[in-house]
Enzyme design. Sequence first.
Site, short mmCIF file in Angstrom:
data_model
loop_
_atom_site.label_atom_id
_atom_site.label_comp_id
_atom_site.label_asym_id
_atom_site.label_seq_id
_atom_site.Cartn_x
_atom_site.Cartn_y
_atom_site.Cartn_z
N SER A 184 46.50 23.74 46.46
CA SER A 184 47.41 23.55 45.32
C SER A 184 48.66 22.73 45.66
O SER A 184 49.05 21.88 44.86
CB SER A 184 47.81 24.90 44.72
OG SER A 184 46.71 25.43 44.01
N LYS A 239 46.58 37.97 40.39
CA LYS A 239 46.42 37.49 39.01
C LYS A 239 46.59 38.60 37.96
O LYS A 239 46.98 38.34 36.83
CB LYS A 239 45.05 36.83 38.83
CG LYS A 239 44.93 35.48 39.50
CD LYS A 239 43.57 34.87 39.23
CE LYS A 239 43.43 33.54 39.94
NZ LYS A 239 42.18 32.87 39.59
N ASP A 280 42.04 28.85 34.11
CA ASP A 280 40.77 28.78 34.86
C ASP A 280 39.59 28.41 33.95
O ASP A 280 38.81 27.50 34.26
CB ASP A 280 40.47 30.13 35.54
CG ASP A 280 41.23 30.28 36.86
OD1 ASP A 280 41.67 29.26 37.42
OD2 ASP A 280 41.37 31.42 37.33
N GLY A 312 33.29 39.45 37.84
CA GLY A 312 34.63 39.68 38.38
C GLY A 312 35.68 38.93 37.57
O GLY A 312 35.45 38.53 36.42
N ASN A 353 24.90 40.85 37.14
CA ASN A 353 25.85 41.24 38.18
C ASN A 353 25.30 42.37 39.03
O ASN A 353 24.49 43.17 38.57
CB ASN A 353 27.18 41.68 37.54
CG ASN A 353 28.29 41.79 38.57
OD1 ASN A 353 28.49 40.88 39.37
ND2 ASN A 353 29.01 42.90 38.56
N ARG A 354 25.76 42.40 40.29
CA ARG A 354 25.34 43.46 41.21
C ARG A 354 25.69 44.82 40.62
O ARG A 354 24.85 45.71 40.56
CB ARG A 354 26.06 43.25 42.55
CG ARG A 354 25.72 44.26 43.60
CD ARG A 354 26.40 43.92 44.91
NE ARG A 354 27.86 43.85 44.78
CZ ARG A 354 28.68 43.58 45.78
NH1 ARG A 354 28.20 43.32 46.98
NH2 ARG A 354 29.99 43.54 45.59
N LEU A 386 31.40 28.13 41.03
CA LEU A 386 32.87 28.15 41.02
C LEU A 386 33.43 27.98 42.42
O LEU A 386 34.59 27.61 42.60
CB LEU A 386 33.38 29.46 40.40
CG LEU A 386 33.71 29.40 38.91
CD1 LEU A 386 32.59 28.80 38.10
CD2 LEU A 386 34.07 30.76 38.38
N TYR A 389 34.35 26.32 45.81
CA TYR A 389 34.51 24.92 46.20
C TYR A 389 34.60 24.72 47.71
O TYR A 389 34.73 23.60 48.17
CB TYR A 389 35.68 24.25 45.47
CG TYR A 389 37.05 24.78 45.77
CD1 TYR A 389 37.72 25.54 44.82
CD2 TYR A 389 37.68 24.51 46.97
CE1 TYR A 389 38.99 26.01 45.06
CE2 TYR A 389 38.95 24.97 47.22
CZ TYR A 389 39.60 25.74 46.26
OH TYR A 389 40.86 26.21 46.51
P1 NAP Z 1 36.09 39.01 42.20
O1 NAP Z 1 36.87 39.43 41.02
O2 NAP Z 1 36.27 39.74 43.50
O3 NAP Z 1 34.53 39.07 41.78
C1 NAP Z 1 33.52 38.82 42.74
C2 NAP Z 1 32.15 38.79 42.06
O4 NAP Z 1 31.18 38.48 43.08
C3 NAP Z 1 31.72 40.12 41.45
O5 NAP Z 1 30.90 39.88 40.33
C4 NAP Z 1 30.91 40.75 42.59
O6 NAP Z 1 29.95 41.70 42.15
C5 NAP Z 1 30.20 39.55 43.13
N1 NAP Z 1 29.77 39.73 44.52
C6 NAP Z 1 30.58 39.75 45.62
N2 NAP Z 1 29.81 39.93 46.72
C7 NAP Z 1 28.51 40.03 46.30
C8 NAP Z 1 27.28 40.21 46.96
N3 NAP Z 1 27.21 40.34 48.30
N4 NAP Z 1 26.13 40.24 46.22
C9 NAP Z 1 26.20 40.10 44.87
N5 NAP Z 1 27.35 39.93 44.17
C10 NAP Z 1 28.50 39.89 44.90
O7 NAP Z 1 36.36 37.48 42.57
P2 NAP Z 1 36.73 36.30 41.54
O8 NAP Z 1 38.19 36.16 41.44
O9 NAP Z 1 35.93 36.52 40.29
O10 NAP Z 1 36.21 35.00 42.33
C11 NAP Z 1 34.82 34.75 42.45
C12 NAP Z 1 34.61 33.34 43.03
O11 NAP Z 1 35.13 32.36 42.14
C13 NAP Z 1 35.31 33.12 44.38
O12 NAP Z 1 34.43 32.40 45.22
C14 NAP Z 1 36.51 32.26 44.01
O13 NAP Z 1 36.91 31.42 45.07
C15 NAP Z 1 35.92 31.43 42.86
N6 NAP Z 1 36.96 30.88 41.96
C16 NAP Z 1 37.08 29.51 41.91
C17 NAP Z 1 38.04 28.94 41.08
C18 NAP Z 1 38.15 27.44 41.01
O14 NAP Z 1 39.18 26.92 40.55
N7 NAP Z 1 37.11 26.73 41.41
C19 NAP Z 1 38.88 29.75 40.30
C20 NAP Z 1 38.72 31.15 40.36
C21 NAP Z 1 37.75 31.69 41.21
P3 NAP Z 1 30.35 43.26 41.93
O15 NAP Z 1 31.02 43.29 40.57
O16 NAP Z 1 29.06 43.97 41.95
O17 NAP Z 1 31.29 43.64 43.04
#
Ligand code: NAP
Length: 299
Positions: A23, A72, A108, A135, A157-158, A230, A232
């Site tokens: 950022s 957040k 986002d 998530g 979702n898991r 999502l 990167y």
């Molecule tokens: P989060 O709230 O922690 O959610 C994580 C998600 O991944 C949940 O649905 C979780 O499932 C699932 N998950 C994690 N480990 C898993 C596994 N081993 N097997 C199956 N499912 C699994 O995280 P978040 O904030 O949503 O972020 C998620 C991703 O998006 C990250 O990689 C982040 O870097 C990316 N992101 C990118 C941007 C961008 O600008 N490109 C913006 C925001 C986020 P459960 O619900 O079952 O735990």
Amino acid sequence: MREIDAETALFGLLGDPVGHSLSPFLQNTFMRQTDYNGVYLAFPLKKARVGEALRGLHALGVRGLNVTLPHKETVLPYLCGLSAAAQACGAANTLIWTPEGYYGDNTDGAGLLAALAEKYGWQASGARILLLGAGGAAKGVSAAMALAGAEEICIVNRSAEKAERLAEQIASLSGTRARALPLSALADGTLYESYDTVVNTTSVGMAPRADEMPPVDCSRLGARHLAVDLIYNPPETKFLRLARLSGARTASGLGMFLHQGALAFARWTGTEPETAGLEAQLEARLRRVANPDSARSEG
Ligand code: NAP
């Protein structure tokens, strides 16, 4: 960079950790490009000090802030108001200084829609989306897609109950059909015939565990599919590589990251920055600075 003077406005990123973040590079590039007299810094911040930090930053007139993991949702009680996007996903990634306090927005979801529109002319309206994950990122992205008129969103979702809760929330937002399925449903090849867009919002496949991927049967994807990740870091995940090899169009999280930042900059300054060519610069920078042992995508 413009010379810093007594009028220079301060902007920043709050998160923990923030050392990996792209950022500051992105926002300071926008400042230079638009000749805006501002500077953007990254502030590592512990959860227990979020309220105290926001009060101090507001008192000092810090014009705008981005918020990343894990704050957040933590910031919400300290804000003076929330945009519809931030309310819909219960999280803020962009704070705008107002005399009453910081106003919270969430760019986002709109960032992802802007990235897909720019790259492929993709529109959420009428789209049939298979969304992996429930998530924080899934909430933002699915709310934006539903409000933009997606025809159907199927959440896998898991944790099944989280998928069900998100499907209910989406259905309450708009006329979008929403359903929830367990992770095991991804093994059913016929599932992929019903959807044109497959979006991974889980963190599975993120560096340093880039050899992992969500259990999508990529052999079922083809030219009629758009596969979106999502994540990167790495810029092309295993999921995207296999989807591309099966003939699908692909989009990485870098485009979303770029556009969520551009939208935040526009909210703070009233000026829309130029985004052309910046995704490649971000990718080059990511490849240069990525330390595979500690790198974590921002989100
Ligand atoms: P989060 O709230 O922690 O959610 C994580 C998600 O991944 C949940 O649905 C979780 O499932 C699932 N998950 C994690 N480990 C898993 C596994 N081993 N097997 C199956 N499912 C699994 O995280 P978040 O904030 O949503 O972020 C998620 C991703 O998006 C990250 O990689 C982040 O870097 C990316 N992101 C990118 C941007 C961008 O600008 N490109 C913006 C925001 C986020 P459960 O619900 O079952 O735990």
